[in-house]
Design an enzyme around this catalytic site. Structure first.
Site, mmCIF file in Angstrom:
data_model
loop_
_atom_site.group_PDB
_atom_site.id
_atom_site.type_symbol
_atom_site.label_atom_id
_atom_site.label_comp_id
_atom_site.label_asym_id
_atom_site.label_seq_id
_atom_site.Cartn_x
_atom_site.Cartn_y
_atom_site.Cartn_z
ATOM 1 C CG ASP A 162 39.338 -19.481 -0.797
ATOM 2 O OD1 ASP A 162 40.205 -20.339 -0.967
ATOM 3 O OD2 ASP A 162 38.480 -19.525 0.098
ATOM 4 N NE ARG A 170 34.584 -12.876 2.447
ATOM 5 C CZ ARG A 170 34.200 -13.035 1.207
ATOM 6 N NH1 ARG A 170 32.977 -12.749 0.860
ATOM 7 N NH2 ARG A 170 35.044 -13.493 0.288
ATOM 8 N NE ARG A 184 33.503 13.471 13.234
ATOM 9 C CZ ARG A 184 33.181 13.845 14.464
ATOM 10 N NH1 ARG A 184 33.191 12.969 15.463
ATOM 11 N NH2 ARG A 184 32.850 15.102 14.723
ATOM 12 C CG ASP A 206 41.985 -14.775 0.659
ATOM 13 O OD1 ASP A 206 42.098 -14.684 -0.569
ATOM 14 O OD2 ASP A 206 40.888 -14.805 1.240
ATOM 15 N NE ARG A 235 23.048 -21.017 -1.272
ATOM 16 C CZ ARG A 235 22.700 -21.960 -0.405
ATOM 17 N NH1 ARG A 235 21.437 -22.293 -0.258
ATOM 18 N NH2 ARG A 235 23.614 -22.585 0.317
ATOM 19 C CB THR A 294 41.498 -12.483 -4.151
ATOM 20 O OG1 THR A 294 41.133 -11.789 -2.962
ATOM 21 C CG2 THR A 294 42.647 -13.397 -3.823
ATOM 22 C CB ILE A 295 41.591 -6.848 -3.517
ATOM 23 C CG1 ILE A 295 40.293 -7.105 -2.743
ATOM 24 C CG2 ILE A 295 41.295 -6.296 -4.894
ATOM 25 C CD1 ILE A 295 39.571 -5.821 -2.349
ATOM 26 C CG ASP A 296 40.095 -10.260 0.374
ATOM 27 O OD1 ASP A 296 40.036 -9.034 0.206
ATOM 28 O OD2 ASP A 296 39.094 -10.958 0.634
ATOM 29 N N GLY A 298 34.578 -11.702 -6.795
ATOM 30 C CA GLY A 298 34.630 -10.242 -6.856
ATOM 31 C C GLY A 298 35.674 -9.788 -7.857
HETATM 32 O O1 F6P Z 1 36.859 -11.547 -1.621
HETATM 33 C C1 F6P Z 1 37.125 -10.237 -1.925
HETATM 34 C C2 F6P Z 1 36.225 -9.286 -1.186
HETATM 35 O O2 F6P Z 1 36.665 -8.043 -1.579
HETATM 36 C C3 F6P Z 1 36.178 -9.444 0.338
HETATM 37 O O3 F6P Z 1 37.229 -8.834 1.008
HETATM 38 C C4 F6P Z 1 34.856 -8.803 0.648
HETATM 39 O O4 F6P Z 1 34.327 -9.241 1.884
HETATM 40 C C5 F6P Z 1 34.020 -9.245 -0.489
HETATM 41 O O5 F6P Z 1 34.865 -9.399 -1.589
HETATM 42 C C6 F6P Z 1 32.888 -8.296 -0.790
HETATM 43 O O6 F6P Z 1 32.125 -8.816 -1.815
HETATM 44 P P1 F6P Z 1 30.830 -8.123 -2.424
HETATM 45 O O7 F6P Z 1 31.252 -7.561 -3.749
HETATM 46 O O8 F6P Z 1 29.849 -9.218 -2.575
HETATM 47 O O9 F6P Z 1 30.381 -7.043 -1.500
#
Ligand code: F6P
Length: 336
Positions: free
Chosen positions: A119, A187, A277, A145, A85, A141-143, A14
């Site tokens: 990752d 995630r 909400r 991790d 794939r 990664t924004i996460d 991503g």
């Molecule tokens: O790994 C980075 C991330 O932003 C996750 O937090 C998220 O689940 C995923 O990418 C979403 O990816 P996509 O662009 O396939 O929706």
């Protein structure tokens, strides 16, 4: 005369704010500080299976991209050349294109790769390194991790956007005496939810690392009501682990990114009889201009990666430790 050293930069997974800053840092440093030639590989490792899009990066082609979100190279978070794939004659098949990638890299005259990714991308980079490819990895990664680095670029921008959203929801939640849930990405890791939740003064934060019960969440909200606070903000990471059943024993339907906060809200509504909400922030936090911190750290990492390529120090991942840019062996980029 010896051939000018050529390496390629590839990004995968991503996108994250700061990617263009890193690519610019790589290209400028390679050209100006080391006199090397840099090729940009398009759309992650797919661009090594179909290398026609590979283009030399120049001063001009990276000019003006520093504040831009996304990536000028394009990306994908689907293709793994070791288990690609695809469909053949209407059937799903999985192909190993890794040797084809190595062959294409040789044909393009590439001596080494700077691989910018999270990752999944860095696992692919490690597998290529095991097959002899010269790799310098840059985490992204924004996460946030990846364990070997204190922080990945993109994270700072993501928490800024999430915090701004929480601030905005705060005032409307308070005015309407509502419970507001805000779902953010993450995630497997709750860093975005945790940091934005703390920065935004959320009352409850639900992350994948800590299981929660509906009773505990509704009790915390009730306690706030007793204290005269008739609104609550709950930040939910999309990977939060929901209990199997609601307090009445009814099974919780399966849910995933984009539906987690709504699923939690459904049960809380029945328990609290309050207006609730939900806001799902989704990809808003991944797009747009990077913060100054992400621009600077992405640039520094790009420059450091090229220094490693120039010194022939391969199969390492650039990382931020405190305020210092260092590197670790690629095999140690993750906790076992
Ligand atoms: O790994 C980075 C991330 O932003 C996750 O937090 C998220 O689940 C995923 O990418 C979403 O990816 P996509 O662009 O396939 O929706």
């Amino acid at each position: 005369m010896s051939k000018r050293k050529t390496f390629a930069v590839v990004n995968g997974g991503g996108d994250a704010p700061g990617l263009n800053a890193a690519i610019r840092g790589v290209a400028r440093s390679a050209i100006n500080a080391h006199g090397m030639r840099v090729l940009g590989i398009h759309n992650g490792f797919d661009g090594l299976i179909w290398p026609e899009g590979a283009k030399e990066l120049t001063e001009e082609s990276v000019s003006g991209i520093l504040p831009r979100g996304g990536t000028i190279l394009g990306t994908t978070n689907r293709g793994n050349p070791f288990a690609y794939r695809t469909q053949e004659d209407g059937k799903d098949v999985v192909r190993d294109y890794s040797n084809l990638c190595l062959e294409n890299a040789r044909r393009l005259g590439i001596d080494a790769f700077v691989v910018i990714g999270g990752d999944g991308t860095q696992h692919i980079a490690r597998d290529f390194a095991r097959k002899g490819m010269h790799i310098v990895a840059v985490p992204k990664t924004i996460d946030n991790d990846l364990s070997a680095t204190d922080v990945t670029f993109g994270f700072d921008t993501a928490i800024l956007i999430a915090t701004e959203a929480i601030d905005r929801l705060h005032t409307t939640a308070e005015s309407h005496h509502r419970v507001m849930l805000i779902e953010v990405m993450g995630r497997d890791a709750g860093w975005i939810a945790l940091h934005a939740g703390i920065a935004g003064g959320a009352h409850i934060i639900l992350i994948p690392e800590i299981p929660f019960s509906f009773q505990a969440v509704s009790e915390a909200i009730r306690q706030r009501e007793i204290r005269g606070c008739h609104y609550s903000l709950i930040v939910v990471a999309e990977g939060a682990k929901l209990p199997a059943t609601d307090p009445g024993g009814k099974p919780i339907p399966p849910c995933g990114p984009g539906t987690v906060a709504n699923t939690i809200a459904f049960t809380l509504r029945e328990m609290l009889h309050k207006e609730i909400r939900v806001t799902v922030l989704g990809h808003v936090r991944r797009g747009g201009s990077p913060t100054p911190f992400d621009r600077v750290t992405a640039t520094r990492r790009g420059v450091h990666a090229v220094d490693l390529v120039a010194r022939g120090e391969f199969n390492r991942m650039v990382c931020l430790r405190g305020m210092h840019i260092e590197s670790v062996p690629l095999e140690k980029a993750w906790k076992p």
